[in-house]
Structures are given as structure tokens and as C-alpha cells.
Design a protein around this motif. Sequence first.
Motif, PDB file in Angstrom:
ATOM      1  N   PRO B  47       0.815  -1.221   0.000  1.00  0.00           N
ATOM      2  CA  PRO B  47       0.000   0.000   0.000  1.00  0.00           C
ATOM      3  C   PRO B  47       0.844   1.265   0.000  1.00  0.00           C
ATOM      4  CG  PRO B  47       0.028  -0.966   2.177  1.00  0.00           C
ATOM      5  CD  PRO B  47       0.865  -1.856   1.331  1.00  0.00           C
ATOM      6  N   VAL B  48       1.398   1.602  -1.141  1.00  0.00           N
ATOM      7  CA  VAL B  48       2.283   2.766  -1.234  1.00  0.00           C
ATOM      8  C   VAL B  48       1.432   4.032  -1.182  1.00  0.00           C
ATOM      9  CG1 VAL B  48       4.050   3.903  -2.598  1.00  0.00           C
ATOM     10  CG2 VAL B  48       3.855   1.433  -2.666  1.00  0.00           C
ATOM     11  N   THR B  49       1.681   4.856  -0.173  1.00  0.00           N
ATOM     12  CA  THR B  49       0.908   6.101  -0.051  1.00  0.00           C
ATOM     13  C   THR B  49       1.783   7.323  -0.311  1.00  0.00           C
ATOM     14  OG1 THR B  49       1.312   6.006   2.316  1.00  0.00           O
ATOM     15  CG2 THR B  49      -0.810   5.208   1.564  1.00  0.00           C
ATOM     16  N   SER B  50       3.079   7.089  -0.492  1.00  0.00           N
ATOM     17  CA  SER B  50       3.976   8.219  -0.710  1.00  0.00           C
ATOM     18  C   SER B  50       4.339   8.314  -2.193  1.00  0.00           C
ATOM     19  CB  SER B  50       5.240   8.022   0.132  1.00  0.00           C
ATOM     20  OG  SER B  50       6.293   8.748  -0.406  1.00  0.00           O
ATOM     21  N   ILE B  53       8.057   7.419  -2.884  1.00  0.00           N
ATOM     22  CA  ILE B  53       8.381   5.993  -2.849  1.00  0.00           C
ATOM     23  C   ILE B  53       7.774   5.281  -4.058  1.00  0.00           C
ATOM     24  CG2 ILE B  53       8.005   3.873  -1.517  1.00  0.00           C
ATOM     25  CD1 ILE B  53       8.486   5.493   0.980  1.00  0.00           C
ATOM     26  N   THR B 131      -4.391   8.246  -4.864  1.00  0.00           N
ATOM     27  CA  THR B 131      -3.314   8.292  -3.861  1.00  0.00           C
ATOM     28  C   THR B 131      -2.162   9.182  -4.322  1.00  0.00           C
ATOM     29  OG1 THR B 131      -3.888   6.008  -3.366  1.00  0.00           O
ATOM     30  CG2 THR B 131      -1.832   6.792  -2.446  1.00  0.00           C
TER      31      THR B 131
END
Lengths: 203, 252
Positions: B47-50, B53, B131
Motif C-alpha cells: 500500500p504505497v501512499t507516498s 516511494i 493516492t
Amino acid sequence: MTLPSRLLVAISIALVISSIVADLYGARLESSYKNTIPVGPGTTLFLGVSSLTSSGRVRVEVDGATNMYYMRLTGDPYTLVQQFRALNLNVSASRPQFDLRAGVVYVVALIQASPAIVQALSLLGEVIPVVQAGGSTSVVEARLATGDNVVVIVTEASKPVVNVRVSYSVEGYSRLTPLQTMLASLAIVAVATLLELARRRLT
Amino acid sequence: MSSWTGGLSRAYHVLYIDVSDVLRPPGLDVLVVLLAMLGAILVSIQPVTSPIIASRIALDPTLIATALFLAIRSSAGLATLIQNGILSVYLTYPIHKVTVAVILFVSRVVIPSALILATPLATILILLGPTLYKGLDVILGMYLAFLFQSTLYGSIFILIAVRVKSQATSGILSVAAYFTYTALNLILTGIGGAMGNDVVRRVGEALYLPDIAYYAYSNLDHEVWQLTLVPTLTILVLVTYLAYMSRRFEVL
């Protein structure tokens, strides 16, 4: 086909396949960790929760802790444990447990240096004592941005073993559903087709 | 005025022909499908939220593939043009030799790099749109960092190609140069860290611009000059390539 059409078709194929893979093996929005850990006299339990790629809310519950502290850090908690070794603190056990699908890592270590560790950690940031809310359970709740850590330290326990429960829920994450991805792919293919038709009409 | 527009038209014509050669199917198509898929899978299994990244996860493997594409298709392909005498045909156009050299750099390094690196980003932006839209500026910054890094690799490879003028030798030397550069980055960073020499460590880190861009966006320890090393090296290699093409280059 023209270059833009070829790239659009490539993107649409990649979208469909990656969406299927994501649906089968994709990210989870909840993660938990449970452990029963023996904490003898003079031993400190170190528990680090680090959000590697995600951001979210963490709740740590510890049963049987008499003296417990927590602090927030940025960086890798496993590196911190290695640094304790460099400070000649006796780290008797340490183990990181990755939950890749939730983007979080839990690090547990047992360190033979009860008062010294709190002093050592206070050089890195504010070490906050945890007041027991009721009964024998101590609770720490924190919101973690990507790359943040919350570190819980138990320096004294009322029982030979302490029970640790950690729950982590991801916040601020969303992705297209397979149906939405399929529709997006079809729209991209339609744009590529229109581009090709327009090019053939013009030439 | 008409001679200026005529020159521009001829330059565009050469650029179009050369881009069509470099990006001809199916090599590019298969590569971008695989890279876009890999990038999208890597950012959706966690779950990449940045946005920082997410762009790194998608672009790190893409950069390796882009470097190999530039080494094998662009640089070795240019050596083939020299061997087959096609570059001589380009040079018979009433265009200055340096202009042809710039066109070859744009068509064989800048355009392929920009397109290959953009495809996985476009895919993850569609897939994780809600996101990642909040960090479009960061994603663009990371994209430019990867593009500069790729352009540095490509400019070294193209210099090797015009110097050795052999397809096989150019391909081998370019791949070797890429791995040597990567090893140098790791060795300098490692030695600098182990010896406590901050300058060596920072030079090693600065050889990979995406790392420094990541540090800058994440407010991690970095120096401003580290952001300029890769663009400076790119300009130096590019000037060397243009100087070689204008003064010493001879077609076979």
C-alpha cells in the motif's frame, strides 16, 4: 501504428495485467502482530513498528508491563537495534517481521540494559512514559507517516512474560478496482484507435 | 528566413528517420509493456501512499532496463549506422555536422529515455490515481532525476559508439561502462562510509541522482552540490561528444 498509439496500447495491456495481479496478491489495509515475550529482570523489551511504504494508524497493547515508554523516530528501527550493539548494549535477541502487503515492519529485541536504554534513546528524541489506562494493559496509539516509527520500550514487567498485540491500519491508500481499470484500459485503447483513424484519414 | 526554416525542416526529417529507427517495433513495445507492468505490480502489491516511494519503486528497475536499451539499441545501433554507411547519408544532408550529432543525441538518448521512463509512471498514475495525484510535482521531480541519470548513461554510450564505430564492441563497452559506473557508485559510498570520509561518501552517493533527489524530497541529509554532479557530468560528456563529432569524427 504510430508511436503514441503503441505506447497507449502498452499502457492499457500493463494496466489490465497489473490490476489482476493486484486484485489477487495486492496490498492489504490491515495488519496485526501478536507475541508472548519473556522479560526477565534487567532485560528490556524493545518493540519497533515502522511504516515502510504506507502510512496509517498503529495501536500497541502490552499486558504485564510495569514500566513502559514510547517514542517516535524516523529511520529504520532495525538499524537502531544494530546501533545498540555498537554501544556495547547486550542485544540478546532481535527479529524483524515484514508485512510487505501492508507496508509495515515489526522489530522485537531483548536488550540487557534496563535503565541505560531509556537514557540512550532519550538522546534521539522524547521518551514518553506510558500510563496504564486500567487493569494491566498499557496502550500506545500513534499515526505513522511513511518512514516513521513508533518504538515501545518495556523496562519492567509484573509477570515473567508480557503479551504484545499490535494492530496497524493503512490510511490514505486507494487504487482502481479491476472493473475501473478495465474501463480505463478500454478508454485508452479507444483513444489509440481514434489516433490511428485520424492519421489514416490525414495521410 | 526560408533557408533557416529549410534547415529546420531537414533537421526534423533526419530526427524523424532516426527516431523511427531507434524506436521501431517490437523491441520498444515489448520493453514498455513489461516495464509498465512490473512498475504497476510493484506499487500495487504494497500500500504505497507516498508519491516519492511510488515513483522510486516504479522507476528504479526501469532505469536499469533503459540503460541496457540505450547501450544495445541506441548506441550499438548508431555504430551499425556508421558501419553500414547510413550515417554518411545523414551527413550528406546540407546540415552542419554538430547539428547531426545533436539530432543523434536527442533521437538516441533523450527521446527513448523520456518515453521508457514515462510509461510506468503513467501506468501507476492511472492505477493509484487518487493516492498519487496529490504529489504530482514530486513525481515530476523524481522523473527528471531519473531522466538526467539515464541521459548521462546514454551520452557515455553514444560517445563510445562514435569512437569505436563497431556494433559489437560498442554494445559490450557500453554495458561494461554502465556496470562500472554502478559499481563505482557503490564502492565510493561504501569506502567513504567505512573510512568515515564524508566527501568520498557524498561523491559516491551523488553519482546516482535519484538517491539525492529522494533525500532532498524526504528532508534527509544531503548537500546541494550533490544534486548538480550528474547534470554536470552529462554536460561534460555531451560537450566531449560534440567536440569529437565536429573535429575528429570520420565516417568509415
